[in-house]
Design an enzyme around this catalytic site. Sequence first.
Site, mmCIF file in Angstrom:
data_model
loop_
_atom_site.group_PDB
_atom_site.id
_atom_site.type_symbol
_atom_site.label_atom_id
_atom_site.label_comp_id
_atom_site.label_asym_id
_atom_site.label_seq_id
_atom_site.Cartn_x
_atom_site.Cartn_y
_atom_site.Cartn_z
ATOM 1 N N LEU A 1 0.866 -1.175 0.000
ATOM 2 C CA LEU A 1 0.000 0.000 0.000
ATOM 3 C C LEU A 1 0.903 1.224 0.000
ATOM 4 C CD1 LEU A 1 -2.705 -0.799 2.753
ATOM 5 C CD2 LEU A 1 -3.043 -0.842 0.274
ATOM 6 N N ASP A 2 0.451 2.306 -0.638
ATOM 7 C CA ASP A 2 1.203 3.547 -0.557
ATOM 8 C C ASP A 2 1.341 3.968 0.904
ATOM 9 O OD1 ASP A 2 1.286 3.632 -3.297
ATOM 10 O OD2 ASP A 2 -0.330 5.115 -3.503
ATOM 11 N N LYS A 3 2.401 4.688 1.206
ATOM 12 C CA LYS A 3 2.637 5.149 2.571
ATOM 13 C C LYS A 3 1.452 5.953 3.102
ATOM 14 C CE LYS A 3 5.861 7.978 5.294
ATOM 15 N NZ LYS A 3 7.079 8.833 5.249
#
Length: 312
Positions: free
Chosen positions: A142-144
């Site tokens: 997942l993106d940060k």
Amino acid sequence: MEQINHSVRIIDIAQENAQQRIDNFLRLHLKGVPKSMIYRIVRKGEVRVNKKRIKPDYKLQVGDSVRIPPVKVDPENALPSPKLNSIKNLESEIVYEDEGLIILNKPSGLAVHGGSGLDFGAIEGLRALRPDARFLELVHRLDKATSGCLLIAKKRSMLRALHEQLRQKTMKKQYFALVKGQWDKKDRLVREPLLKNAQDSVVKVSPLGKASETHFKIIQRYEGATLVEASPVTGRTHQIRVHSACKGHNIACDERYGDKQFDSLMKDLGLNRLFLHAAHITFFHPVLEKRMTVSAPLCPRLEELLGKLQRS
């Protein structure tokens, strides 16, 4: 400064680790050792399989004998302290766990793994919390800035099974996103090809890009905004964020693809993070032999924002 010393080990490969690349195998057994150092000791021939030199992409076979050399690593490169609040709090964010799997409601602002100037991410945090776990690996990313369902395999067999579902596109992910404006109900499917810039990782719609597909469904309309459910079929970098933006519906507080005016309004209402949340994930559990859906609740900050918006 005192160093952590990984002594020499000889490990016989069982079925559990068959077909695993040697570099990934070493990362599991040399926790806290930088990836660059792992590649260096393989390249120099310090790692041996059946007393022979191998390349980093060598795939292990049942019965292989792996020699792992002694490696010293500074404490700052080791796992984070489980006493850190950001690490301790991860325990309460676990929404599902069994013998083969952990599903974490990853907080926004926490990367999935360390590197590129980050001391640690979610996977290092979980390894610090579970020092006796022999195997903990990310199933996906997942993106940060994105929160929500993150799958971590506790067994290699589980990792392989879930990776196969990702390849076959039988695993379903559903995200909640608050976007600018009134989403057109006709835009149920976005199939714009996406091209990633290798220099800065910025993604744009381009005929030279890779085929990408996202399904959208309206959950709730608000004045000047829409809460949508986004279900990506492909797994391109920043896919939901770019597919939303290319339709003129930028996700709230998206630092890369956002709309400054819309973001300013949302920040005035207390939003200080990207409003993109992996709410549900559906997959076939290979041990329980059933299809299951696990959900991760919105954080209180996002719930509070929705409560402040005027429904339309």
